[in-house]
Design a protein around this motif. Structure first.
Motif, PDB file in Angstrom:
ATOM      1  N   ALA A  69     -54.694  37.924  -3.777  1.00 49.73           N
ATOM      2  CA  ALA A  69     -53.471  37.339  -3.228  1.00 49.73           C
ATOM      3  C   ALA A  69     -53.536  37.256  -1.699  1.00 49.73           C
ATOM      4  O   ALA A  69     -53.136  36.248  -1.104  1.00 49.73           O
ATOM      5  CB  ALA A  69     -52.259  38.146  -3.666  1.00 49.73           C
ATOM      6  N   MET A  70     -54.054  38.292  -1.056  1.00 42.75           N
ATOM      7  CA  MET A  70     -54.198  38.274   0.407  1.00 42.75           C
ATOM      8  C   MET A  70     -55.223  37.241   0.841  1.00 42.75           C
ATOM      9  O   MET A  70     -55.062  36.576   1.872  1.00 42.75           O
ATOM     10  CB  MET A  70     -54.609  39.662   0.908  1.00 42.75           C
ATOM     11  N   GLY A  71     -56.279  37.094   0.039  1.00 42.08           N
ATOM     12  CA  GLY A  71     -57.303  36.107   0.366  1.00 42.08           C
ATOM     13  C   GLY A  71     -56.767  34.691   0.381  1.00 42.08           C
ATOM     14  O   GLY A  71     -57.355  33.804   1.011  1.00 42.08           O
ATOM     15  N   PRO A  92     -61.286  33.001   3.401  1.00 41.37           N
ATOM     16  CA  PRO A  92     -60.489  34.094   2.839  1.00 41.37           C
ATOM     17  C   PRO A  92     -60.898  35.487   3.270  1.00 41.37           C
ATOM     18  O   PRO A  92     -60.339  36.467   2.766  1.00 41.37           O
ATOM     19  CB  PRO A  92     -60.725  33.925   1.337  1.00 41.37           C
ATOM     20  N   GLY A  93     -61.880  35.605   4.207  1.00 40.83           N
ATOM     21  CA  GLY A  93     -62.434  36.922   4.461  1.00 40.83           C
ATOM     22  C   GLY A  93     -63.297  37.306   3.276  1.00 40.83           C
ATOM     23  O   GLY A  93     -64.017  36.491   2.707  1.00 40.83           O
ATOM     24  N   ILE A  94     -63.215  38.557   2.873  1.00 41.79           N
ATOM     25  CA  ILE A  94     -63.885  38.977   1.640  1.00 41.79           C
ATOM     26  C   ILE A  94     -62.806  39.462   0.687  1.00 41.79           C
ATOM     27  O   ILE A  94     -62.098  40.436   0.947  1.00 41.79           O
ATOM     28  CB  ILE A  94     -64.911  40.095   1.886  1.00 41.79           C
ATOM     29  N   ALA A  95     -62.657  38.745  -0.402  1.00 41.29           N
ATOM     30  CA  ALA A  95     -61.637  39.069  -1.397  1.00 41.29           C
ATOM     31  C   ALA A  95     -62.296  39.162  -2.764  1.00 41.29           C
ATOM     32  O   ALA A  95     -63.298  38.483  -3.037  1.00 41.29           O
ATOM     33  CB  ALA A  95     -60.550  37.998  -1.412  1.00 41.29           C
ATOM     34  N   LYS A  96     -61.738  40.004  -3.606  1.00 40.16           N
ATOM     35  CA  LYS A  96     -62.291  40.162  -4.951  1.00 40.16           C
ATOM     36  C   LYS A  96     -61.841  38.992  -5.819  1.00 40.16           C
ATOM     37  O   LYS A  96     -60.668  38.872  -6.147  1.00 40.16           O
ATOM     38  CB  LYS A  96     -61.832  41.482  -5.569  1.00 40.16           C
ATOM     39  N   THR A  97     -62.783  38.111  -6.157  1.00 38.17           N
ATOM     40  CA  THR A  97     -62.496  36.969  -7.024  1.00 38.17           C
ATOM     41  C   THR A  97     -63.660  36.795  -7.996  1.00 38.17           C
ATOM     42  O   THR A  97     -64.703  37.446  -7.880  1.00 38.17           O
ATOM     43  CB  THR A  97     -62.335  35.671  -6.215  1.00 38.17           C
ATOM     44  N   ASP A  98     -63.499  35.872  -8.928  1.00 40.33           N
ATOM     45  CA  ASP A  98     -64.573  35.573  -9.881  1.00 40.33           C
ATOM     46  C   ASP A  98     -65.741  34.848  -9.224  1.00 40.33           C
ATOM     47  O   ASP A  98     -66.799  34.683  -9.839  1.00 40.33           O
ATOM     48  CB  ASP A  98     -64.031  34.706 -11.026  1.00 40.33           C
ATOM     49  N   LEU A  99     -65.576  34.410  -7.977  1.00 43.99           N
ATOM     50  CA  LEU A  99     -66.627  33.661  -7.306  1.00 43.99           C
ATOM     51  C   LEU A  99     -67.906  34.477  -7.180  1.00 43.99           C
ATOM     52  O   LEU A  99     -69.009  33.923  -7.152  1.00 43.99           O
ATOM     53  CB  LEU A  99     -66.144  33.220  -5.917  1.00 43.99           C
ATOM     54  N   GLY A 149     -58.661  33.166  -9.241  1.00 49.23           N
ATOM     55  CA  GLY A 149     -58.917  33.584  -7.870  1.00 49.23           C
ATOM     56  C   GLY A 149     -57.927  33.064  -6.849  1.00 49.23           C
ATOM     57  O   GLY A 149     -56.718  32.998  -7.082  1.00 49.23           O
ATOM     58  N   ILE A 150     -58.444  32.696  -5.698  1.00 44.52           N
ATOM     59  CA  ILE A 150     -57.603  32.256  -4.585  1.00 44.52           C
ATOM     60  C   ILE A 150     -56.867  30.972  -4.926  1.00 44.52           C
ATOM     61  O   ILE A 150     -55.709  30.785  -4.544  1.00 44.52           O
ATOM     62  CB  ILE A 150     -58.467  32.104  -3.323  1.00 44.52           C
ATOM     63  N   PHE A 170     -55.753  30.086  -7.831  1.00 45.30           N
ATOM     64  CA  PHE A 170     -54.611  30.459  -8.671  1.00 45.30           C
ATOM     65  C   PHE A 170     -53.494  31.049  -7.822  1.00 45.30           C
ATOM     66  O   PHE A 170     -52.316  30.686  -7.988  1.00 45.30           O
ATOM     67  CB  PHE A 170     -55.032  31.462  -9.744  1.00 45.30           C
ATOM     68  N   GLU A 171     -53.830  31.964  -6.939  1.00 48.72           N
ATOM     69  CA  GLU A 171     -52.810  32.622  -6.119  1.00 48.72           C
ATOM     70  C   GLU A 171     -52.094  31.610  -5.225  1.00 48.72           C
ATOM     71  O   GLU A 171     -50.876  31.672  -5.050  1.00 48.72           O
ATOM     72  CB  GLU A 171     -53.427  33.733  -5.278  1.00 48.72           C
ATOM     73  N   ALA A 172     -52.839  30.681  -4.648  1.00 49.35           N
ATOM     74  CA  ALA A 172     -52.208  29.649  -3.822  1.00 49.35           C
ATOM     75  C   ALA A 172     -51.283  28.781  -4.665  1.00 49.35           C
ATOM     76  O   ALA A 172     -50.155  28.470  -4.251  1.00 49.35           O
ATOM     77  CB  ALA A 172     -53.279  28.793  -3.149  1.00 49.35           C
ATOM     78  N   SER A 173     -51.727  28.421  -5.854  1.00 48.56           N
ATOM     79  CA  SER A 173     -50.898  27.600  -6.747  1.00 48.56           C
ATOM     80  C   SER A 173     -49.635  28.335  -7.148  1.00 48.56           C
ATOM     81  O   SER A 173     -48.543  27.743  -7.208  1.00 48.56           O
ATOM     82  CB  SER A 173     -51.702  27.217  -7.994  1.00 48.56           C
ATOM     83  N   ARG A 174     -49.764  29.614  -7.422  1.00 48.58           N
ATOM     84  CA  ARG A 174     -48.601  30.439  -7.803  1.00 48.58           C
ATOM     85  C   ARG A 174     -47.534  30.417  -6.718  1.00 48.58           C
ATOM     86  O   ARG A 174     -46.338  30.207  -7.006  1.00 48.58           O
ATOM     87  CB  ARG A 174     -49.061  31.881  -8.058  1.00 48.58           C
ATOM     88  N   VAL A 175     -47.956  30.622  -5.474  1.00 53.16           N
ATOM     89  CA  VAL A 175     -47.004  30.667  -4.366  1.00 53.16           C
ATOM     90  C   VAL A 175     -46.400  29.294  -4.110  1.00 53.16           C
ATOM     91  O   VAL A 175     -45.183  29.163  -3.920  1.00 53.16           O
ATOM     92  CB  VAL A 175     -47.684  31.211  -3.097  1.00 53.16           C
ATOM     93  N   LEU A 176     -47.216  28.267  -4.122  1.00 56.53           N
ATOM     94  CA  LEU A 176     -46.718  26.913  -3.871  1.00 56.53           C
ATOM     95  C   LEU A 176     -45.694  26.500  -4.926  1.00 56.53           C
ATOM     96  O   LEU A 176     -44.663  25.901  -4.601  1.00 56.53           O
ATOM     97  CB  LEU A 176     -47.881  25.929  -3.846  1.00 56.53           C
ATOM     98  N   ALA A 177     -45.981  26.822  -6.182  1.00 58.71           N
ATOM     99  CA  ALA A 177     -45.040  26.493  -7.252  1.00 58.71           C
ATOM    100  C   ALA A 177     -43.744  27.263  -7.098  1.00 58.71           C
ATOM    101  O   ALA A 177     -42.654  26.719  -7.312  1.00 58.71           O
ATOM    102  CB  ALA A 177     -45.680  26.789  -8.606  1.00 58.71           C
ATOM    103  N   ALA A 178     -43.839  28.522  -6.703  1.00 57.23           N
ATOM    104  CA  ALA A 178     -42.639  29.342  -6.504  1.00 57.23           C
ATOM    105  C   ALA A 178     -41.779  28.796  -5.373  1.00 57.23           C
ATOM    106  O   ALA A 178     -40.548  28.973  -5.378  1.00 57.23           O
ATOM    107  CB  ALA A 178     -43.028  30.788  -6.224  1.00 57.23           C
ATOM    108  N   ARG A 179     -42.400  28.112  -4.409  1.00 62.58           N
ATOM    109  CA  ARG A 179     -41.656  27.530  -3.284  1.00 62.58           C
ATOM    110  C   ARG A 179     -41.129  26.130  -3.611  1.00 62.58           C
ATOM    111  O   ARG A 179     -40.564  25.473  -2.755  1.00 62.58           O
ATOM    112  CB  ARG A 179     -42.530  27.467  -2.035  1.00 62.58           C
TER     113      ARG A 179
END
Length: 305
Positions: free
Chosen positions: A237-239, A208-215, A28-29, A31-40
Motif C-alpha cells: 500500500a505504501m509502495g 515505489p522504492g522497495i515494496a513487497k509485491t508479486d513482482l 501489488g501496487i 491493485f492498491e492504486a486501483s483500490r484508492v482511486l475507486a474509493a475516491r
C-alpha cells in the motif's frame, strides 16, 4: 488526515467524474492504486492479462467500496496486437483522465514477447511506449496524465544498444535495470515532446522504492530475504503512494516521484532523484526512435529542440 511531510493515500483528492486506466491492476501496487482511486470515486479500468484475476481484484475492491465503478480492460503488454486492441477499447470511454503504466515483469528467465522481443524490455518499456502512444489523443481531450513507473534499479543501468533483444547474452538483473532506465528516459523525452508540441497531456514518472509485491517472484532466495526485511521496507500500500501522487497530486510536468525515506527505499512520497543518464537528451531521443521502429507505432510528436 493528509501527511504534511509528504504524499500518502490520504492526500488523494476526490476523483468523481474521472476515469483512470491502471495496468497490472489485479495485484501489488496496481491493485492498491486501483483500490484508492475507486474509493475516491474514480471509474477505474483494470488493464490485466487475466480476466478471472481482474474480476477477483474488483470483488476485493468492492468489499471496501461497494459502489466502486470498475471495469476489466484486456491487456497483455507482451503482445502489441493486444496493446492495440486495449487502446481501441479504452478510447470508446467517454473520457480518460490518466493512464497509469504500472504493469511490468522482473528478472524472469530469458523469455520473448509475442513479437519476439526480450520480455523485460518488451513488456516494461515497449508495451508501455505503445499503449501510451495510442492513447495520447484520448488523454489530450481531458488534459490528462501519463504515469510511467520506473525503479531505483535504473541507477547504474545501461542500455545495450547493440543487443537490445538479448540475442548475444542475457543477464536478467542487468536487463531489468535497463528496462527501468528506458522507462525513465521515456518520461523525460515524452515530456519534452509534449511541451514542444503544445499538448495538454502531462507526463510524470514514479518509483515505489522497495515494496513487497508479486513482482519479485523470480528473485528466489533474495525474495525470501526481502520478505524477512518487510518491516524495514514499504508495504504494498505504501509502495503505491508515489503512483497515486503522480496520477492525482500536484506535480511538475516531467517530474519524478518516490519514497522520501533513506535512499528512497520507503516512506511518504515526494520528489525523487533520477540518475544523470536518465536525463540524457541524446539517449532519450535515440530510445524514442528505436521504440518507434521496434513497435511500428509513432506517437506523432516532433523532437524537442
Amino acid at each position: 488526515m493528509p501527511n504534511r511531510n509528504g504524499f500518502t493515500e490520504a492526500d488523494v483528492p476526490a476523483q468523481s467524474g474521472k476515469c483512470l486506466i491502471v495496468t497490472g491492476a489485479n495485484t501489488g501496487i496496481g491493485f492498491e492504486a486501483s483500490r484508492v482511486l475507486a474509493a475516491r470515486g474514480a471509474r477505474v479500468l483494470l488493464a490485466c492479462r487475466d480476466r478471472a484475476k481482474a474480476e477477483a481484484a474488483m470483488a476485493r475492491i468492492r468489499q471496501a467500496s461497494p459502489q466502486a465503478d470498475l471495469a476489466f480492460l484486456p491487456l497483455d503488454q507482451a503482445d502489441l496486437a493486444s496493446v492495440r486492441a486495449a487502446a481501441e477499447l479504452a478510447a470508446r470511454e467517454p473520457r480518460i483522465d490518466a493512464l497509469v503504466n504500472n504493469a511490468g515483469v522482473m528478472v524472469p528467465p530469458l523469455t520473448r514477447t509475442k513479437q519476439g522481443f526480450e520480455l523485460q524490455f518488451g513488456v516494461n518499456h515497449l508495451g508501455c511506449f505503445a499503449l501510451t502512444a495510442l492513447l495520447l489523443p484520448k488523454l489530450a481531450e481531458t488534459e490528462g496524465r501519463v504515469v510511467v513507473t520506473s525503479s531505483i534499479a535504473h541507477r547504474g543501468a545501461a542500455l545495450d544498444w547493440e543487443d537490445l533483444n538479448a540475442e548475444k547474452g542475457y543477464d536478467r538483473f542487468r536487463r531489468y535495470g535497463a528496462s527501468k532506465l528506458a522507462n525513465a528516459l521515456f518520461v523525460f523525452e515524452l515530456d519534452r515532446r509534449l511541451r514542444a508540441s503544445g499538448s495538454p497531456v502531462t507526463a510524470v514518472g514514479c518509483h515505489p522504492g522497495i515494496a513487497k509485491t508479486d513482482l519479485g517472484r523470480h528473485l528466489g532466495a533474495l525474495h525470501i530475504l526481502l520478505s524477512l526485511m518487510r518491516l524495514f521496507l514499504n508495504s504494498t500500500a505504501m509502495g503505491a503512494w508515489p503512483t497515486l501522487q503522480a496520477a492525482t497530486g500536484r506535480v511538475t510536468p516531467g517530474g519524478y516521484y518516490g519514497p522520501t525515506g533513506i535512499r528512497e527505499l520507503r516512506g511518504v512520497s515526494g520528489e525523487a532523484s533520477l540518475a544523470a543518464q536518465a536525463r540524457d537528451p541524446g539517449l532519450a531521443r535515440r530510445l524514442w526512435d528505436v521504440s518507434v521502429a521496434m513497435t511500428g507505432i509513432d506517437p506523432g510528436l516532433p523532437a524537442a529542440e
